[in-house]
Structures are given as structure tokens and as C-alpha cells.
Design an enzyme around this catalytic site. Structure first.
Site, PDB file in Angstrom:
ATOM      1  CG  HIS A 208      29.797  21.698  12.894  1.00 58.56           C
ATOM      2  ND1 HIS A 208      30.412  22.918  12.991  1.00 58.56           N
ATOM      3  CD2 HIS A 208      28.706  21.787  13.685  1.00 58.56           C
ATOM      4  CE1 HIS A 208      29.727  23.696  13.818  1.00 58.56           C
ATOM      5  NE2 HIS A 208      28.676  23.024  14.240  1.00 58.56           N
ATOM      6  CE  LYS A 237      26.648  25.375  12.404  1.00 57.16           C
ATOM      7  NZ  LYS A 237      26.177  25.927  13.663  1.00 57.16           N
ATOM      8  NE  ARG A 292      24.995  33.034  17.767  1.00 55.99           N
ATOM      9  CZ  ARG A 292      24.957  32.102  16.826  1.00 55.99           C
ATOM     10  NH1 ARG A 292      23.826  31.476  16.557  1.00 55.99           N
ATOM     11  NH2 ARG A 292      26.031  31.756  16.163  1.00 55.99           N
ATOM     12  CB  VAL A 295      20.359  29.721  11.953  1.00 59.41           C
ATOM     13  CG1 VAL A 295      19.495  29.693  10.710  1.00 59.41           C
ATOM     14  CG2 VAL A 295      21.157  31.010  12.028  1.00 59.41           C
TER      15      VAL A 295
HETATM   16  P1  ADP Z   1      33.393  30.193  12.840  1.00 62.25           P
HETATM   17  O1  ADP Z   1      33.250  30.574  14.287  1.00 62.25           O
HETATM   18  O2  ADP Z   1      34.094  31.215  12.017  1.00 62.25           O
HETATM   19  O3  ADP Z   1      32.107  29.698  12.232  1.00 62.25           O
HETATM   20  P2  ADP Z   1      34.336  27.565  13.583  1.00 62.25           P
HETATM   21  O4  ADP Z   1      35.497  27.460  14.495  1.00 62.25           O
HETATM   22  O5  ADP Z   1      32.982  27.371  14.180  1.00 62.25           O
HETATM   23  O6  ADP Z   1      34.418  28.967  12.829  1.00 62.25           O
HETATM   24  O7  ADP Z   1      34.522  26.562  12.372  1.00 62.25           O
HETATM   25  C1  ADP Z   1      33.703  26.616  11.218  1.00 62.25           C
HETATM   26  C2  ADP Z   1      33.836  25.318  10.462  1.00 62.25           C
HETATM   27  O8  ADP Z   1      35.184  25.105  10.041  1.00 62.25           O
HETATM   28  C3  ADP Z   1      33.499  24.066  11.237  1.00 62.25           C
HETATM   29  O9  ADP Z   1      32.122  23.801  11.272  1.00 62.25           O
HETATM   30  C4  ADP Z   1      34.267  22.998  10.494  1.00 62.25           C
HETATM   31  O10 ADP Z   1      33.611  22.610   9.313  1.00 62.25           O
HETATM   32  C5  ADP Z   1      35.532  23.732  10.117  1.00 62.25           C
HETATM   33  N1  ADP Z   1      36.576  23.561  11.148  1.00 62.25           N
HETATM   34  C6  ADP Z   1      36.800  24.376  12.193  1.00 62.25           C
HETATM   35  N2  ADP Z   1      37.830  23.936  12.935  1.00 62.25           N
HETATM   36  C7  ADP Z   1      38.269  22.808  12.349  1.00 62.25           C
HETATM   37  C8  ADP Z   1      39.327  21.901  12.611  1.00 62.25           C
HETATM   38  N3  ADP Z   1      40.158  22.082  13.630  1.00 62.25           N
HETATM   39  N4  ADP Z   1      39.489  20.851  11.768  1.00 62.25           N
HETATM   40  C9  ADP Z   1      38.677  20.685  10.709  1.00 62.25           C
HETATM   41  N5  ADP Z   1      37.679  21.502  10.391  1.00 62.25           N
HETATM   42  C10 ADP Z   1      37.464  22.564  11.196  1.00 62.25           C
END
Ligand code: ADP
Length: 502
Positions: A208, A237, A292, A295
Site C-alpha cells: 500500500h 496502518k 483530507r 495521520v
Molecule cells: P478502507 O477504506 O476501509 O481503509 P481500503 O480500500 O483503503 O479500505 O483498503 C485497506 C487495506 O486493505 C489496504 O491498505 C490493503 O492493505 C488492503 N486492500 C484493499 N484492497 C485490496 C485489494 N484489492 N487487494 C489486496 N489488498 C487490498
């Protein structure tokens, strides 16, 4: 520039914004809930007003109460921090109606980025690569099976209105599909009041990585490098660093340019973050845009020397960015540990309560601590348990890591449990030290037995040894004299204690 700004938040981020205001000669105004009456942000602000109540709905999420304070104190702008109302398009609209500047993007781009399905559509139209999957929420079981067959396994079910890792379900094969769908829907409904769920291809073992951007009201958008945010626990995170040890300069540049294109494509203004999922071959896909301040923004500040909150205030006041892309040359490395009031030995259960003793390790070259607490403060259970962020900068990654370890070893916090020991473990792990990790790292590390020779273990063994030595000696001396322990008599009548101590 504004003269007075209301900060619609609490904790370390409210303190962070207060500091920027002070340095710019702006009067910061705090708001607070019942349980936050003695909070650090209240103590530090020039003016502070009670919102009443303690639940988020009664206080930091209550749009009309916050606007009433802004009106009566004569604030010209509102900084939302992160969380609470920071990505609430309705709040932005209400600020616009009240003639208050909202320190963030306009309501339209915020609205577009607010739902994952909408943001995927908009980004795909702007030519930004998105994770393969559906563009619309799944309607029923038949739609679910068809979409799953098309996307392929493993896949992720995601809440359209999601955030904070809620409503996410990994589905490894068809046998898990129906139950995963039901669980994702009910979690989405209970967390966001919206059960809509869609499908994304699960990118195995990914990174990520996110890009910080700044966009002014005069058509200039720049990127400020990336943050590696793969150290996550349950999709949340835990520790972030910049630059990413995984990226090469060419991918970094392409990701930065894509982030700028994404922001420009939706008329984005102010500070924002474009999050990407990056696979093992360095293909990157748009994940979401956070409209925004993040953190983890301080690590970008440490390497670029750019104060992002000041930049936000200047942009909101209509001042053009005086930064060109070629002026942004990050120096060195920085990392951040999120210090939470949680018990890492007990499944990270929140650990609210009074901080009996606190020694902040924010001393020494290259260390910064953004904290929202102090010794004696009672950490409330009503809100996110983030206490502080510890940030280390170094000329090299190795120096930043050593500095962070040094700072963590100085941290003393008693009365509540914190995630400090967990970070010590991460920061002594060979794979993390080698920069070789993905989003799976923490789950893998938690399966390993903790290293026996950790600092705590050594201290505990030493303390136990000293105690048994002490007990043995004193037992011998009391029994030989038949006396009562002097400690038992301390504070009693002078003659008694003198008699016993002689
Ligand atoms: P939220 O908005 O609930 O935080 P995110 O879409 O930002 O959810 O995803 C949170 C975490 O989930 C990402 O940082 C990653 O680690 C994992 N993740 C999200 N989408 C995928 C994906 N398509 N494949 C693998 N891991 C994913």
C-alpha cells in the site's frame, strides 16, 4: 490570511493544527466534549468552547453545534483535522452556506471521492488504472456469482461507503462467497448505515503506497513523494515510512504524475492523498483518495521541509502555491509509529484510563512527537485511542531506524497499556530492517514467537532477580532480629519507627 480558525477535532491532530495557527499569527479556537474538558488541545488553544455531551454524535460530529460556535466566536475558517467531519460533504456544504472557509477540498470532489464505487468510476474515466472489479454495488446473489466468476478468486468484498478497514472480506474461493457477502453486508450496514458492497480482485502480497498532493485554487497541483503504508494490522496502518524501500525512481515518478492527474481530473483543491495498491511487479492501481490531511502526513513534512498544515491554510485563503514540482526534492528518510492506548498482549484491546507517568522521548536530533496527551490526563474510551505519533528522520534509512529505536527505548508511559512494545518488536525484525515487507508482514510476524532477548524480557528478568535477592536478605535479617519490616512502620509514630530501625 485568516485571523481566527475553529478546529473541529480533538487529540494530536487538533494540537498539530493549533501549532501551525500560532506560528502564522492566527487565533486557534478549540471545541471540546464533556470528557475532553481538560484535554491538551483545550489547554493550548487561545479560546475553547464546550460542545456538550461525550459521544461523537453529541460533540465532534455535531455539525450545527460546531457551526454555532464558529458563528459566535467570529471564526473565518474551519479545519476539520482527519476523521469526524473531515470527509463529510454535507459539513463542507454547510460551511459554504455559512460563509466559512472549509480547510479542505470543495464539496463536489469530496462527494465524488466519498464512495468507493463512484471514485473508481471517476478515476477510470480520468485514465487512472483501477483495481479490476465491479463498478456498481452487487444487487443480489445471482449478480454476486456472475461478478465473482468474472473477476476471479481470490477477491475482496468491500463496502461502497467503507473506511477504516470495516466491511472488507477476503474470499479465497466460491465456497466462501455467500457467507463472505452476508458478513460484509451486515458489517457495512452496522458501520456505515449502508449495506452496499462491491467486488475487487484481491492483489496478493501487495504494497500500500500513497502519494501526497497539494492543489491550489489557481490550477497548480504538485506531488510531494510517497509514503509506504504496508505495515498494517487488520487493514489498518500501524507504521509508515518514506521513501518506500520498494519503489524505484521511475515508478515513483509515474505514481506521482498519476496522482496529480487523478486530483486534477476531479477539480481537487487543498492537501490530499491518492492511495495505490502496488503488486510485486510494481504495477500500481488506484485504491482511494483521501480528501483530507492524513495521520501520517508528518513523515512527508520531515523529508520535504514543507509544513502541510500551513500549506492547507494558505491554499484555503486563496494564496497561490509558491512551489514548482522541480523544487520538491525530499531529503533523507522518515518513519512514524502510531502510539495507541491499546494492549498488544491482549489482542490490541483499547486501554483507556489515567496516564500516571509520562516521559516523552521527543528529545534529540531528528525526533518529533505529535502528541495529544500529558501526564495526568485520563484517556477517554469514547474516541480513537491514538495518543501520539513518534516520528524519526535520518539521512539514511538505517539512521532513521536507529533513531526510532533509541526514541522508543526512552518512552515511559505508565497507567495505561500502549503499542510501544509492539513497535520495538517490529523495529528489531530482520525483514522489516531489510525493507522487505508487504501488507502481510504483521500477520506473519504475529505468528512467530516473540524474540526472547527483547529489552522488556531482560528488564523483567533483572527485576525478578533483584526482588528475590532483596526478599532473601530481608527475610534473613528480620528472622534473626525478630523485628517487623521497617517499611511497614514507615510513617507511623516517630518513636516506633526509630525503635524498629535501630
Ligand atoms: P478502507 O477504506 O476501509 O481503509 P481500503 O480500500 O483503503 O479500505 O483498503 C485497506 C487495506 O486493505 C489496504 O491498505 C490493503 O492493505 C488492503 N486492500 C484493499 N484492497 C485490496 C485489494 N484489492 N487487494 C489486496 N489488498 C487490498
Amino acid at each position: 490570511m485568516f485571523r481566527k480558525i475553529l478546529i473541529a477535532n480533538r487529540g494530536e491532530i487538533a494540537v498539530r493544527v493549533i501549532r501551525a495557527c500560532r506560528e502564522m499569527g492566527i487565533v486557534p479556537v478549540a471545541v471540546y466534549s464533556e470528557v475532553d474538558r481538560a484535554a491538551l488541545h483545550v489547554r493550548l488553544a487561545e479560546e475553547a468552547y464546550a460542545l456538550g455531551g461525550s459521544s461523537p454524535a453529541e460533540s465532534y460530529l455535531n455539525i450545527e453545534k460546531i457551526l454555532a460556535v464558529a458563528r459566535s466566536c467570529g471564526a473565518e475558517a474551519v479545519h476539520p483535522g482527519y476523521g469526524f467531519l473531515a470527509e463529510n460533504a454535507r459539513f463542507v456544504e454547510r460551511c459554504e452556506q455559512e460563509g466559512l472557509a472549509f480547510i479542505g477540498p470543495p464539496s463536489r470532489p469530496m462527494d465524488l471521492m466519498g464512495r468507493k464505487t463512484t471514485s473508481r468510476k471517476v478515476m477510470s474515466e480520468a485514465g487512472v488504472p483501477i483495481i479490476p472489479g465491479t463498478m456498481e454495488p452487487i444487487r443480489d446473489e445471482r449478480d454476486l456469482r456472475d461478478a465473482a466468476a468474472q473477476v476471479g478468486y481470490p477477491l475482496l468484498l468491500k463496502a461502497s461507503g467503507g473506511g477504516g478497514g470495516k466491511g472488507l472480506r477476503l474470499v479465497r474461493d466460491a465456497s466462501e462467497l455467500a457467507s463472505g457477502f452476508n458478513m460484509a453486508r451486515s458489517e457495512a450496514e452496522s458501520s456505515f448505515g449502508d449495506s452496499a458492497v462491491y467486488i475487487e480482485k484481491y492483489i496478493d502480497d501487495p504494497h500500500h503506497i500513497e502519494v501526497q498532493i497539494l492543489a491550489d485554487h489557481h490550477g497548480r497541483t504538485v506531488f510531494l513523494g510517497e509514503r509506504e503504508c504496508s505495515l498494517q494490522r487488520r487493514y489498518q496502518k500501524v507504521l509508515e515510512e518514506t521513501p518506500s524501500p520498494f519503489l524505484d525512481d521511475e515508478t515513483r515518478r509515474r505514481m506521482g504524475e498519476t496522482a496529480v492527474r487523478a486530483a486534477a481530473g476531479i477539480g481537487y483543491r487543498n492537501a490530499g492523498t491518492v492511495e495505490f495498491i502496488v503488486d510485486g511487479r510494481k504495477n500500481f492501481y488506484f485504491l482511494e483518495m483521501n480528501a483530507r490531511l492524513q495521520v501520517e502526513h508528518p513523515i512527508t513534512e520531515m523529508v520535504t521541509g514543507i509544513d502541510l498544515v500551513k500549506a492547507q491554510l494558505e491554499i484555503a485563503a486563496g494564496i497561490p502555491l509558491d512551489l514548482k514540482q522541480e523544487d520538491i526534492r525530499p531529503q533523507g528518510c522518515a518513519l512514524e509509529c502510531r502510539i495507541y492506548a491499546e494492549d498488544p498482549d491482549n489482542d490490541f484491546l483499547p486501554s483507556p484510563g489515567r496516564i500516571l507517568h509520562l516521559h516523552n522521548p521527543a528529545g534529540g536530533f531528528g525526533i518529533r512527537e505529535d502528541s495529544g496527551v500529558y501526564e495526568g490526563f485520563v484517556v477517554p474510551f469514547e474516541y480513537d485511542p491514538l495518543l501520539a505519533k513518534l516520528i524519526a528522520w535520518g539521512k539514511t534509512r538505517d539512521e532513521a531506524l536507529r533513531r526510532m529505536r533509541r526514541a522508543l527505548s526512552e518512552y515511559r508511559i505508565y497507567g495505561i497499556k500502549t503499542t510501544v512494545p509492539f513497535f520495538k518488536r517490529i523495529l528489531s525484525h530482520p525483514r522489516f530492517l531489510g525493507g522487505d515487507y508487504t501488507t502481510h508482514f504483521i500477520a506473519d510476524m504475529e505468528k512467530e514467537t516473540p524474540i526472547e532477548s527483547s529489552e522488556e524480557k531482560r528488564v523483567a528478568v533483572l527485576a525478578a532477580g533483584l526482588k528475590s535477592l532483596w526478599d532473601a536478605r530481608h527475610e534473613a535479617s528480620y528472622s534473626s532480629r525478630g523485628a517487623v519490616s521497617p517499611w511497614k512502620l514507615r510513617g507511623r509514630a516517630e518513636s516506633h519507627s526509630n525503635a524498629s530501625l535501630r
